[in-house]
Design an enzyme around this catalytic site. Structure first.
Site, mmCIF file in Angstrom:
data_model
loop_
_atom_site.group_PDB
_atom_site.id
_atom_site.type_symbol
_atom_site.label_atom_id
_atom_site.label_comp_id
_atom_site.label_asym_id
_atom_site.label_seq_id
_atom_site.Cartn_x
_atom_site.Cartn_y
_atom_site.Cartn_z
ATOM 1 N N HIS A 63 84.287 -52.296 13.617
ATOM 2 C CA HIS A 63 84.101 -53.450 12.732
ATOM 3 C C HIS A 63 84.547 -54.732 13.428
ATOM 4 C CE1 HIS A 63 84.542 -54.964 8.292
ATOM 5 N NE2 HIS A 63 83.982 -55.867 9.072
ATOM 6 N N HIS A 65 83.174 -58.971 14.555
ATOM 7 C CA HIS A 65 82.238 -60.090 14.442
ATOM 8 C C HIS A 65 82.358 -60.908 15.728
ATOM 9 C CE1 HIS A 65 81.696 -59.592 9.992
ATOM 10 N NE2 HIS A 65 82.912 -59.082 10.092
ATOM 11 N N PHE A 66 81.459 -60.670 16.660
ATOM 12 C CA PHE A 66 81.525 -61.368 17.955
ATOM 13 C C PHE A 66 80.729 -62.677 17.954
ATOM 14 C CE2 PHE A 66 82.857 -57.739 21.065
ATOM 15 C CZ PHE A 66 84.074 -57.654 20.413
ATOM 16 N N ARG A 67 80.102 -63.013 16.809
ATOM 17 C CA ARG A 67 79.568 -64.353 16.514
ATOM 18 C C ARG A 67 78.270 -64.719 17.230
ATOM 19 N NH1 ARG A 67 82.142 -64.637 11.900
ATOM 20 N NH2 ARG A 67 84.353 -65.218 12.009
ATOM 21 N N ASN A 97 76.215 -60.518 10.334
ATOM 22 C CA ASN A 97 76.177 -61.884 9.799
ATOM 23 C C ASN A 97 76.364 -62.921 10.909
ATOM 24 O OD1 ASN A 97 78.724 -60.640 9.786
ATOM 25 N ND2 ASN A 97 79.556 -62.058 8.287
ATOM 26 N N HIS A 181 81.029 -53.774 2.241
ATOM 27 C CA HIS A 181 82.041 -54.785 1.936
ATOM 28 C C HIS A 181 82.076 -54.895 0.419
ATOM 29 C CE1 HIS A 181 83.927 -58.936 2.729
ATOM 30 N NE2 HIS A 181 83.925 -58.769 1.413
ATOM 31 N N HIS A 239 87.381 -52.248 5.243
ATOM 32 C CA HIS A 239 88.627 -53.010 5.018
ATOM 33 C C HIS A 239 89.207 -52.871 3.612
ATOM 34 C CE1 HIS A 239 85.518 -55.709 3.634
ATOM 35 N NE2 HIS A 239 85.305 -56.262 4.799
ATOM 36 N N ASP A 310 88.140 -55.800 12.052
ATOM 37 C CA ASP A 310 87.394 -56.884 11.412
ATOM 38 C C ASP A 310 87.615 -58.173 12.211
ATOM 39 O OD1 ASP A 310 85.769 -58.282 9.691
ATOM 40 O OD2 ASP A 310 87.157 -58.262 8.002
ATOM 41 N N HIS A 314 87.585 -67.753 14.490
ATOM 42 C CA HIS A 314 87.206 -69.128 14.142
ATOM 43 C C HIS A 314 88.051 -70.059 15.001
ATOM 44 C CE1 HIS A 314 85.012 -68.010 10.468
ATOM 45 N NE2 HIS A 314 85.999 -67.177 10.198
#
Length: 444
Positions: A63, A65-67, A97, A181, A239, A310, A314
């Site tokens: 899980h 988020h490497f963007r 996402n 989620h 999560h 997760d 940012h």
């Protein structure tokens, strides 16, 4: 192909911890030999004396988020896979996402192409569900994706799936694991409006767990579990953040419903908002110390099957403000393994159980081929860790593009010494080989 022999390590694998040697031949594990000093009979081009260190399978983080694509001001596949290698993570499953969202076969192919050119460790990508893409879901190659990511609440863009008809199609018609989620959007919205009325247009971040409440998590998780029980779908609840949700998770190896805990919910509680503020703002919210302690207990009683991160970077400038304006998410992948090793020191779980949660179970539950264990013929995804003199997390050692971490300033005693990915030493003593590229994961 080079043959590397790792001698005299404490090998932790499949419920055991034993002194021994592991021989790596090219990309694969060629031999696992229990016993101190037994490796001398295995010819090798390179020998590493790992006395005093523990050799684990490489961590599989299910899980992240490497963007990339589209959000590369925060992070990208190169920078975050570098952080993964430095933290002993040899495989990651990235979430959909991004911009564009990974909700079409074309977007999925585009992400794979990016990773093949940029990722320093092994990779796979969840396919995102929407209210209208069930036809594309049915065309997915089950050997190339870990599963379907389903936002049953609290999503951005068009990825919120909350209609009964769409949910039934997804749960009934896909044979792939569904990672959900679970937060109730309508309840969160009502909580937010109430908080704004009482505290102004941007309520303080300490109110985040009251807005994204225990009840919002429980209601949605209950709905997901009921759907899975009714349809027979393979459900993985992402999560889990509350003790109440844990009551919904069946135990036993035959269950088709499993749960994930992420490192942030195992480390932090709502008391930490006073010092860390929006740095620990994440969805679902970090909640009470009692919830954190219940999650820790569930690591060993069968209700939590996987520990992930997760990982969601940012920029710090995007983490300013309160519940409305501060972005949710934090970078954790570089320090997830050493954080969990601290919980081993605290007797929260054993070292073999850590390996089960972070290596074996992600491989088993998602059907990863040839990874996640120290076995002859498996890919040589390995990590060598050692407990020694304390060291402190400083901005200079952070590999993530965003340049910060919620554990900044913390002193760890455990250290990742070496990470091997497909037999290649991709990181040693914190220095990542930026020339190396990982491989696409194959499933089932």
């Amino acid at each position: 192909m080079m043959r590397t022999r790792i001698d005299n390590a404490l090998v932790v694998n499949e419920g055991r911890a034993f002194a021994g040697s592991v021989l790596v031949d090219g990309e694969e594990i060629a031999a696992v030999a229990p016993g101190e000093g037994v490796g001398t009979g295995m010819a090798a081009d390179r020998v590493i004396d790992a006395r005093g260190s523990c050799l684990l399978p490489g961590v599989i983080d299910d899980h992240v988020h490497f963007r990339e694509p589209g959000l590369v001001d925060k992070a990208d596949i190169e920078s975050e896979s570098r952080a993964a290698a430095a933290g002993g993570v040899t495989t990651y499953f990235d979430m959909p996402n991004t911009v564009p969202q990974t909700t079409s076969l074309a977007a999925l192919a585009g992400k794979r192409a990016l990773a093949s050119a940029k990722s320093h460790v092994n990779y796979a990508f969840f396919f995102g569900a929407t209210n209208g893409n069930s036809d594309e879901i049915e065309q997915l190659d089950p050997h190339s994706v870990p599963g379907i990511k389903l936002f049953m609440g609290s999503s951005t863009g068009n990825m919120l799936v909350d209609s009964d008809a769409a949910l039934n199609r997804i749960f009934t018609r896909t044979g792939l694991p569904v990672m959900a989620h679970c937060e109730d959007t309508q309840l969160i919205s009502r909580n937010m409006e109430r908080a704004k009325a009482l505290y102004g247009p941007d309520p303080d971040v300490s109110l985040h767990p009251a807005i994204r409440s225990e009840e919002a998590c429980y209601r949605c998780t209950r709905r997901a579990v009921e759907l899975a029980l009714r349809t027979g779908a393979r459900l993985h609840v992402a999560h889990v953040s509350t003790a109440r949700e844990l009551e919904l998770i069946p135990t036993g190896s035959s269950s088709r419903i499993t749960a994930e805990a992420v490192v942030a919910h195992l480390l932090f509680s709502d008391a930490d908002y006073a010092t860390l503020g929006a740095r620990i703002k994440v969805n679902p919210a970090v909640k009470t110390a009692a919830d954190r302690d219940a999650l820790r207990h569930a690591l060993t009683d069968g209700r939590i099957a996987v520990v992930a991160t997760d990982h969601a970077p940012h920029l710090l400038s995007q983490k300013r403000g309160g519940c409305v304006t501060a972005a949710s998410g934090m970078p954790m992948i570089q320090f997830s393994l050493v954080s969990m090793l601290e919980l081993v020191d605290l007797k929260v779980l054993s070292l073999p159980r850590l390996v089960e949660l972070m290596c074996h179970n992600p491989a088993r539950l998602f059907g990863v081929r040839g990874r996640g264990y120290i076995r002859r013929g498996y890919k040589a995804d390995l990590v060598l860790v050692r407990r020694g003199e304390p060291w402190r997390v400083t901005p200079e050692i952070i590999e993530s593009k965003c340049g910060w971490s919620p554990v900044e300033g913390h002193a760890y005693s455990w250290r990742v010494e070496c990470t091997w990915c497909n037999g290649h030493m991709v990181c040693r003593n914190g220095v990542v080989d930026r020339s190396y590229k990982g491989q696409a994961v194959v499933f089932r």
